[in-house]
Design an enzyme around this catalytic site. Structure first.
Site, short mmCIF file in Angstrom:
data_model
loop_
_atom_site.label_atom_id
_atom_site.label_comp_id
_atom_site.label_asym_id
_atom_site.label_seq_id
_atom_site.Cartn_x
_atom_site.Cartn_y
_atom_site.Cartn_z
N SER A 12 -1.22 0.20 2.61
CA SER A 12 0.08 0.81 2.89
C SER A 12 0.77 1.13 1.57
CB SER A 12 0.93 -0.15 3.72
OG SER A 12 2.24 0.36 3.87
N SER A 252 2.47 -11.33 -2.41
CA SER A 252 3.05 -10.21 -1.69
C SER A 252 3.58 -9.16 -2.64
CB SER A 252 4.18 -10.69 -0.78
OG SER A 252 5.30 -11.11 -1.55
N LYS A 253 3.66 -7.91 -2.15
CA LYS A 253 4.25 -6.83 -2.94
C LYS A 253 5.73 -7.09 -3.19
CE LYS A 253 1.24 -3.27 -0.92
NZ LYS A 253 1.21 -2.08 -0.05
N ARG A 254 6.39 -7.62 -2.17
CA ARG A 254 7.84 -7.79 -2.24
C ARG A 254 8.26 -8.66 -3.41
NH1 ARG A 254 10.21 -9.70 3.27
NH2 ARG A 254 9.34 -7.67 3.79
#
Length: 314
Positions: A12, A252-254
């Site tokens: 994504s 995580s990307k966040r």
């Protein structure tokens, strides 16, 4: 009948890829290349608010930097495109209408607060299971709710156990009605849900092998159910371990944990691939190696089932 293995990596574009994304990508790529198959790169940009073209271009560049190529997909094309979910809405709509014609879907007018109400049963991991509130509404009740709310649409699930014979994790079973419940196929804003989109895409692109993170294992029975309803062939599944920070949380990307921006400044492609291959059980120790050099000796039997803690990098 063509028995060529067809695998895919389907990220994504909602941010820079991190170490966990790369781990799944490398294993998917090695499995396909070891089998002499074809690799597809699909961009899963269903969410228009989070996904950006700049991230899609960046992840393609990061994969090439690592030495992970693909035969079909984003920036390459191929016979089963388009390879971006944002361009495949007509495909999802067609599948949606097939299920609708069978009487298998229904509108759901519940708000988030209502869906999470205490009356709904809950899974052991704390996630709420939809209680079926809107499943038996009559036409008059639906018409009344329609005046103030746009519905999401759910698919009815049977009271049966779905079994996944995972190539890495082994047998996984899930009582679909108890642990999942009727699930959403189209959101109230008209966006088709991941569960429907991923099944439509993998079927249309003739994907025969799905390699992805272990956190998605519990969604596989839902997808197998949709494959069955549509009459499509179910691919093989390999759910790989997650990479965890020393405190046990998932990368995580966040939180910008070890994303490719930082990793490309600290490592050469060979050094980074060597680390990933070590965590994947393909090397006895972390040492520089090109991705292509791992193909001939790649073996799923050496890949660990359990999550791996990343130490010394954070």
């Amino acid at each position: 009948m063509d028995k060529t293995v067809r695998g895919r990596f389907a990220p994504s574009p909602s941010g820079r890829m991190h170490l966990g994304n790369l781990f799944s990508a490398l294993l998917a790529w090695l499995s396909v290349r070891r089998a002499g198959g074809r690799m597809v790169l699909r961009i899963e940009d269903l969410d228009p608010e989070r996904c950006r073209e700049e991230y899609a271009r960046q992840l393609a560049d990061d994969l090439r930097w690592l030495g992970l190529d693909w035969d079909e997909g984003y920036e390459v094309g191929g016979p089963h495109g388009p390879y971006r979910q944002s361009e495949r809405t007509a495909c999802y709509a067609a599948a949606f209408h097939v299920l609708e014609a069978q009487g298998l879907i229904y509108p759901c007018y519940c708000t988030r607060a209502e869906r999470l109400a205490a009356s709904a049963p809950h899974r052991s991991d704390g996630q709420a299971v939809y209680a079926g509130t809107c499943r038996t509404l009559n036409e008059a009740e639906r018409a009344q709710l329609e005046r103030t709310r746009r519905p999401a649409w759910r698919v009815r699930v049977p009271d049966e156990v779905i079994t996944v014979d995972d190539g890495l994790q082994g047998r996984y079973t899930q009582p679909l009605a108890r642990d999942c419940g009727d699930f959403i196929l189209r959101r109230s804003d008209g966006v088709y849900a991941y569960q429907l989109a991923v099944v439509c895409d993998d079927a249309a692109m003739q994907v025969s092998q799905v390699v992805r993170g272990r956190d998605l294992l519990d969604s596989t029975p839902r997808q197998m159910y949709l494959y069955r309803l549509m009459g499509w062939k179910i691919p093989e599944f390999y759910h790989v371990p997650l990479l965890l920070a020393p405190d046990g949380r998932r990368l995580s990307k966040r939180e910008k944990d070890l994303d490719m921006g930082a990793l490309r400044q600290r490592f050469t492609p060979e050094e980074l691939v060597g680390l990933l291959a070590f965590w994947a059980g393909q090397l006895e120790r972390p040492e520089p190696v090109a991705a292509a050099e791992l193909v001939r000796e790649f073996d799923w039997a050496r890949v660990p089932r359990e999550d791996r803690v990343v130490t010394g990098l954070l």
